[in-house]
Scaffold this active site. Structure first.
Site, PDB file in Angstrom:
ATOM      1  N   LYS A  86       0.867  -1.178   0.000  1.00 36.64           N
ATOM      2  CA  LYS A  86       0.000   0.000   0.000  1.00 36.64           C
ATOM      3  C   LYS A  86       0.904   1.228   0.000  1.00 36.64           C
ATOM      4  O   LYS A  86       1.440   1.619   1.028  1.00 36.64           O
ATOM      5  CB  LYS A  86      -0.896  -0.021   1.235  1.00 36.64           C
ATOM      6  CG  LYS A  86      -1.949   1.046   1.213  1.00 36.64           C
ATOM      7  CD  LYS A  86      -2.962   0.795   2.325  1.00 36.64           C
ATOM      8  CE  LYS A  86      -4.019   1.872   2.342  1.00 36.64           C
ATOM      9  NZ  LYS A  86      -3.459   3.201   2.558  1.00 36.64           N
ATOM     10  N   CYS A 103      -6.349  35.668  22.188  1.00 35.04           N
ATOM     11  CA  CYS A 103      -7.183  36.852  22.380  1.00 35.04           C
ATOM     12  C   CYS A 103      -7.157  37.373  23.813  1.00 35.04           C
ATOM     13  O   CYS A 103      -7.701  38.436  24.102  1.00 35.04           O
ATOM     14  CB  CYS A 103      -8.625  36.554  21.983  1.00 35.04           C
ATOM     15  SG  CYS A 103      -9.461  35.459  23.145  1.00 35.04           S
TER      16      CYS A 103
HETATM   17 ZN   LIG Z   1      -9.220  33.174  22.499  1.00 33.85          ZN
END
Ligand SMILES: [Zn+2]
Length: 662
Positions: free
Chosen positions: A115, A406
């Site tokens: 394979k 963030c």
């Molecule tokens: Zn975040």
């Protein structure tokens, strides 16, 4: 005079073809590279003086044409479905037991091949000339990569054909030596390394510039010979031998196994010797050899019952954890990732491994500075298996309290393993969710890659996936490295995604625990997005495989107000919120089998297919005696010829519309 030049050219081409075959297919060159180049130059000069004598199968014509704008999708003559896997001896024996029962005592053999870890490609020949090459794609439909495939020297441009039209299927691979060369070169240029030979083969085949593909020295191993989407020879083994005879490269490490024990021995042998090969393999493919028996065994919805891929065990290696950092995913989950001292695992350099979550880190008791055992299997991200040796100055990893992207709060839910960034507007989450939404197999928005998504989010153009449908060409052209043409193309791809069926829309929404399969089940069961959104958790659980956890997740998703707003915006954008009618029992076309060919004047093939299925009919890919009607449009090809030969009724679009009563 012209006659003798033509003769000279013909002779040079024949010689060059022979040397290409000796070098690229048999790996037994008879002449030096310099001699070969000299002959090639000679041919090129003659052709330049006599351009009227240039033919598309000339060895000088492998790299030609201009860079392309993109790839056109093409339907396969018959499905290129993937195979079921066997992960150990027991599963392989189970497979064999099923085969034995189904063939009802008749003797059978397994054609066994390595394979190869590459990507499948179908190549079509007409009158002996290479005409079309299509990537596997989703198995039903792939991309036309003909220009790039022509640069693969192991793939003959011209074949002494046993049939006027035929198709070869095989695997595009990159030899390890070229893979290493390529990565070394990329590092010199400050480009990221390719993760493994398969990715680099795929990337090289899908570049828009054939010259780049040519420089990557891809290889092609053939394994199947088809006419009209059907095996041409009576057995798989015959097919392999015929391919080799015709000048295709066929992997020589293959065997015809008389029973499952022989097959297991073949698997064990190659699992042990895989490092001797100059290319990557990840297992063995075994097929019931007789095509008649293959037909009798048939297919499940996902894979043939007569073939299996035996997967080799994962591979392990030791290295040092240099750092542990977190990656923020689309659901906001923070995944700790071990940054490793780069180490080669079976020819592939690994520098990262996932640690999944805090619990996993605790279970492994892994800290920064430890020596660990990592494991790689196929294309799965490598993982840390265990700590081999604790580092002298090891220091523990702490899940951050604030999202590294963030700064939002990170919370670990009661009883859950994952820590998540709770800011739903976290750019990391948003980017991941857009990439997921646009991915192949989901909404299929070609061109919506990491670089573009980064810009769209960073510049505030896209705050949710619904914003994609409001993008304008003017906005896109403002972005870096975005030409007018590509902007238009991306907008067209976004528009086209509106036709994706309900199941894909559901998957695209990114509801936790709802992936491709669950989305399909929900679409099949409820048929309508609003019904799913409004269904209580109890109702949701009436669907197959939907348990309390999944039902709760779906309920929670649709209760949240910003998701409600998102759904409304997607509705207004025109996405498919209802499931196309399933084949009606006893419809006007019940029991009738259709084949579509050529371009229909008033609708796409997909639309025609939907209409036929809605009326209870079935659409297949290849014409056989079982076909009731061939619906032929403009430039209908071999399927039309075949229909005529078999005496199958040929109808046009208007007749079809009358039949479905539309
Ligand atoms: Zn975040």
């Amino acid at each position: 005079m012209a006659h003798s030049v033509a003769e000279q050219i013909g002779k040079l081409r024949a010689e060059l073809r022979r040397h290409e075959y000796l070098y690229y297919v048999l790996d037994q060159p008879e002449i030096s590279d310099d001699e070969y180049d000299r002959m090639m130059r000679g041919l090129r000069e003659l052709e330049q003086k006599h351009p009227e004598l240039i033919t598309p199968d000339s060895p000088t014509q492998r790299v030609g044409g201009k860079p392309r704008e993109g790839f056109v999708k093409v339907r396969h003559s018959s499905s290129m479905l993937s195979l079921d896997n066997a992960l150990d001896e027991g599963e392989l024996r189970d497979f064999d037991r099923r085969v034995r029962e189904l063939v009802g005592g008749a003797p059978y053999r397994y054609a066994s091949e390595l394979k190869l870890d590459g990507l499948s490609m179908a190549v079509h020949y007409e009158d002996g000339l290479l005409k079309l090459a299509i990537t596997r794609g989703d198995g039903e439909e792939g991309e036309d990569v003909t220009g790039n495939a022509r640069t693969i020297r192991a793939l003959p441009l011209r074949v002494e054909a046993p049939a006027p039209r035929f198709e070869v299927r095989g695997e595009v691979i990159m030899l390890l030596k070229y893979f290493e060369q390529l990565n070394a070169e990329r590092e010199r240029q400050g480009l990221p390394r390719y993760a493994n030979p398969r990715n680099s083969a795929a990337g090289s085949l899908r570049v828009l510039e054939p010259r780049i593909t040519a420089s990557r020295k891809l290889d092609y191993c053939a394994y199947l010979f088809l006419v009209d989407g059907r095996p041409y020879y009576r057995s798989h083994w015959e097919s392999l031998e015929a391919l080799a005879r015709l000048g295709f490269k066929v992997n020589s490490n293959r065997a015809l196994c008389g029973d499952v024990d022989e097959l297991l021995a073949f698997c064990a042998n190659w699992e042990q010797r895989r490092d001797e090969l100059g290319y990557e393999i990840d297992g063995v493919v075994a097929k019931v050899d007789s095509v008649a028996q293959q037909d009798a065994l048939g297919w499940t919805s996902k894979a043939p019952r007569w073939a299996i891929a035996y997967k080799f065990a994962a591979r392990q290696q030791e290295t040092i954890v240099e750092n542990i950092e977190v990656h923020v995913g689309r659901t906001g989950a923070l995944t700790p990732v071990a940054h490793l001292r780069p180490v080669s695992v079976g020819g592939v350099t690994v520098s990262r491994a996932t640690l999944h979550n805090e619990d996993e880190i605790g279970r492994l008791d892994v800290e920064i500075g430890d020596t660990v055992v990592i494991e790689r299997s196929g294309d799965v991200i490598p993982k840390v298996v265990r700590v081999a040796c604790k580092g002298k100055s090891r220091r523990p990893f702490r899940m951050p309290k604030q999202c590294p992207v963030c700064g939002g709060d990170v919370v670990r839910a009661e009883g859950g393993a994952a820590s998540r960034c709770m800011n739903t507007n976290c750019p990391a989450r948003l980017k991941e969710s857009i990439l997921h939404f646009s991915a192949r197999g989901v909404m299929d928005i070609d061109g919506m890659g990491v670089a573009l998504v980064d810009q769209l989010v960073d510049q505030g153009l896209v705050k949710s996936v619904a914003d994609l449908y409001d993008l304008t060409a003017a906005q896109l052209i403002e972005l870096e490295r975005m030409a007018e043409k590509s902007a238009e193309k991306i907008l067209a791809n976004i528009q086209r995604s509106k036709q994706q069926p309900l199941a894909r829309v559901l998957n695209g929404l990114g509801i936790p625990f709802v992936g491709e399969r669950t989305a399909q089940i929900l679409a099949d069961t409820f048929g309508d997005l609003d019904k799913i959104a409004d269904a209580g958790e109890e109702t949701l659980q009436t669907a197959e495989e939907v348990g309390p956890k999944v039902a709760e997740s779906i309920g929670r998703f649709f209760r949240e107000s910003h998701n409600k707003a998102l759904v409304e915006r997607l509705r207004r954008a025109g996405l498919q919120f209802t499931h196309k009618a399933r084949p009606a029992e006893g419809g006007a076309l019940a029991g009738k089998v259709f084949v579509l060919t050529g371009t229909l004047p008033g609708m796409t093939r997909e639309e025609a297919k939907a209409k036929i299925e809605a009326a209870g009919g079935k659409v297949t890919d290849s014409v056989s005696r079982k076909t009731s009607y061939v619906v032929a449009g403009e430039t209908a090809g071999s399927k039309l010829d075949k229909a005529r030969t078999l005496g199958v009724a040929v109808i046009d679009e208007r007749t079809l519309m009358e039949m479905v009563g539309g």
